[in-house]
Motif scaffolding. Structure first.
Motif, mmCIF file in Angstrom:
data_model
loop_
_atom_site.group_PDB
_atom_site.id
_atom_site.type_symbol
_atom_site.label_atom_id
_atom_site.label_comp_id
_atom_site.label_asym_id
_atom_site.label_seq_id
_atom_site.Cartn_x
_atom_site.Cartn_y
_atom_site.Cartn_z
ATOM 1 N N ARG A 1 -33.612 -11.774 -2.083
ATOM 2 C CA ARG A 1 -34.309 -10.514 -2.317
ATOM 3 C C ARG A 1 -35.226 -10.153 -1.149
ATOM 4 N NH1 ARG A 1 -37.761 -11.114 -6.552
ATOM 5 N NH2 ARG A 1 -37.629 -13.357 -6.485
ATOM 6 N N SER A 2 -35.129 -10.899 -0.072
ATOM 7 C CA SER A 2 -35.959 -10.678 1.111
ATOM 8 C C SER A 2 -35.168 -9.911 2.169
ATOM 9 C CB SER A 2 -36.388 -12.037 1.688
ATOM 10 O OG SER A 2 -36.977 -11.882 2.950
ATOM 11 N N VAL A 3 -35.873 -9.320 3.120
ATOM 12 C CA VAL A 3 -35.198 -8.679 4.253
ATOM 13 C C VAL A 3 -34.853 -9.711 5.319
ATOM 14 C CG1 VAL A 3 -36.272 -6.437 3.870
ATOM 15 C CG2 VAL A 3 -37.393 -8.090 5.374
ATOM 16 N N HIS A 4 -35.337 -10.939 5.147
ATOM 17 C CA HIS A 4 -35.089 -12.007 6.107
ATOM 18 C C HIS A 4 -33.989 -12.931 5.591
ATOM 19 C CE1 HIS A 4 -38.682 -10.658 8.112
ATOM 20 N NE2 HIS A 4 -39.352 -10.771 6.975
ATOM 21 N N PRO A 5 -33.138 -13.431 6.477
ATOM 22 C CA PRO A 5 -32.065 -14.331 6.034
ATOM 23 C C PRO A 5 -32.594 -15.701 5.647
ATOM 24 C CG PRO A 5 -32.024 -14.103 8.424
ATOM 25 C CD PRO A 5 -33.081 -13.160 7.918
ATOM 26 N N PHE A 6 -31.881 -16.351 4.744
ATOM 27 C CA PHE A 6 -32.155 -17.728 4.360
ATOM 28 C C PHE A 6 -30.953 -18.574 4.755
ATOM 29 C CE2 PHE A 6 -35.023 -15.790 1.178
ATOM 30 C CZ PHE A 6 -36.129 -16.616 1.329
ATOM 31 N N VAL A 7 -31.187 -19.815 5.089
ATOM 32 C CA VAL A 7 -30.107 -20.771 5.298
ATOM 33 C C VAL A 7 -30.052 -21.619 4.038
ATOM 34 C CG1 VAL A 7 -29.293 -22.741 6.643
ATOM 35 C CG2 VAL A 7 -30.409 -20.810 7.793
ATOM 36 N N VAL A 8 -28.884 -21.683 3.423
ATOM 37 C CA VAL A 8 -28.707 -22.441 2.189
ATOM 38 C C VAL A 8 -27.956 -23.722 2.514
ATOM 39 C CG1 VAL A 8 -27.687 -22.429 -0.119
ATOM 40 C CG2 VAL A 8 -28.703 -20.333 0.808
ATOM 41 N N GLY A 9 -28.547 -24.841 2.142
ATOM 42 C CA GLY A 9 -27.907 -26.131 2.330
ATOM 43 C C GLY A 9 -27.718 -26.809 0.987
ATOM 44 N N PHE A 10 -26.943 -27.871 0.975
ATOM 45 C CA PHE A 10 -26.629 -28.549 -0.280
ATOM 46 C C PHE A 10 -27.065 -30.005 -0.273
ATOM 47 C CE2 PHE A 10 -23.764 -24.951 0.040
ATOM 48 C CZ PHE A 10 -23.974 -24.355 -1.187
ATOM 49 N N GLY A 11 -28.136 -30.306 0.467
ATOM 50 C CA GLY A 11 -28.679 -31.663 0.487
ATOM 51 C C GLY A 11 -27.653 -32.672 0.949
ATOM 52 N N GLY B 1 -12.678 -15.486 -0.187
ATOM 53 C CA GLY B 1 -13.849 -16.208 0.289
ATOM 54 C C GLY B 1 -13.613 -16.847 1.642
ATOM 55 N N THR B 2 -14.682 -17.403 2.202
ATOM 56 C CA THR B 2 -14.653 -18.057 3.503
ATOM 57 C C THR B 2 -14.836 -19.555 3.295
ATOM 58 O OG1 THR B 2 -15.701 -16.100 4.458
ATOM 59 C CG2 THR B 2 -15.776 -18.120 5.765
ATOM 60 N N PRO B 3 -13.990 -20.382 3.907
ATOM 61 C CA PRO B 3 -14.143 -21.835 3.743
ATOM 62 C C PRO B 3 -15.498 -22.316 4.255
ATOM 63 C CG PRO B 3 -12.033 -21.311 4.749
ATOM 64 C CD PRO B 3 -12.833 -20.038 4.738
ATOM 65 N N LEU B 4 -16.097 -23.272 3.536
ATOM 66 C CA LEU B 4 -17.347 -23.893 3.962
ATOM 67 C C LEU B 4 -17.043 -25.091 4.855
ATOM 68 C CD1 LEU B 4 -19.379 -23.921 0.633
ATOM 69 C CD2 LEU B 4 -19.748 -22.456 2.609
ATOM 70 N N ALA B 5 -17.864 -25.278 5.872
ATOM 71 C CA ALA B 5 -17.714 -26.427 6.755
ATOM 72 C C ALA B 5 -18.418 -27.629 6.151
ATOM 73 C CB ALA B 5 -18.310 -26.108 8.113
ATOM 74 N N GLY B 6 -17.990 -28.806 6.550
ATOM 75 C CA GLY B 6 -18.636 -30.034 6.091
ATOM 76 C C GLY B 6 -19.952 -30.258 6.825
#
Length: 135
Positions: free
Chosen positions: A76-86, A128-133
Motif C-alpha cells: 500500500r506504499s508508493v515505495h517498493p518492498f523486497v519480499v523474501g521467504f526466510g 506467472g513468472t518463475p521464482l529463482a532459488g
C-alpha cells in the motif's frame, strides 16, 4: 464474492454498458484460481527488525491439495518492498504481480500486461513468472 453497489456509486465489478471487468473483478478471478481456503500463519519483519506498516501479507494453502502455498503481499506504499521467504527455497514457485498506474485506474496489469478478456470472452492464462532459488 458479494458486493453492494450504492446509488450513484461506481463500485460494480463490471462496467456498464459493455460489461468490461473492473480491477476488483480481476483480483477476484485470480484469488479464486490461486488461493485456497486454509489460512496459514505469517510473520512479517522489516530488514531493520520492525514491521513494514504498509505491507499486508497473507498465506493460504493453494486450492488444489498438495500444490503448495500461496502468499499474497499487498503493497500500500508508493515505495517498493523486497519480499523474501526466510530459509524457504522458493524455486519451483511462481509470482503473479498486479499493478496499475494509480489506485483509481480502470486498467490492471498482470506481470506488466494489461488484463483483458479475449474477443470470445475467454480469460487470459495467468502463467506467472518463475521464482529463482536462494542466491
Amino acid at each position: 464474492m458479494v458486493r453492494w453497489n450504492l446509488s450513484g456509486a461506481d463500485y460494480a465489478l463490471l462496467r456498464a454498458p459493455d460489461l468490461e471487468p473492473n480491477p476488483d473483478w480481476w483480483v477476484d478471478v485470480l484469488w479464486r484460481r490461486l488461493v485456497g481456503s486454509e489460512v496459514l500463519d505469517v510473520t512479517v519483519s522489516h530488514a531493520d527488525g520492525g514491521s513494514p506498516a504498509l505491507l499486508d501479507v497473507f498465506a493460504h494453502r493453494a486450492p488444489a491439495p498438495g500444490t503448495g502455498i500461496t502468499v499474497v503481499a499487498a503493497n500500500r506504499s508508493v515505495h517498493p518492498f523486497v519480499v523474501g521467504f526466510g530459509d524457504t527455497d522458493p524455486s519451483g514457485g511462481r509470482c503473479w504481480r498486479l499493478d496499475a498506474d494509480d489506485l483509481s485506474s480502470r486498467e490492471l496489469r498482470l506481470d506488466g500486461t494489461p488484463l483483458r478478456l479475449g474477443t470470445d470472452g475467454a480469460l487470459p492464462d495467468p502463467s506467472g513468472t518463475p521464482l529463482a532459488g536462494p542466491t
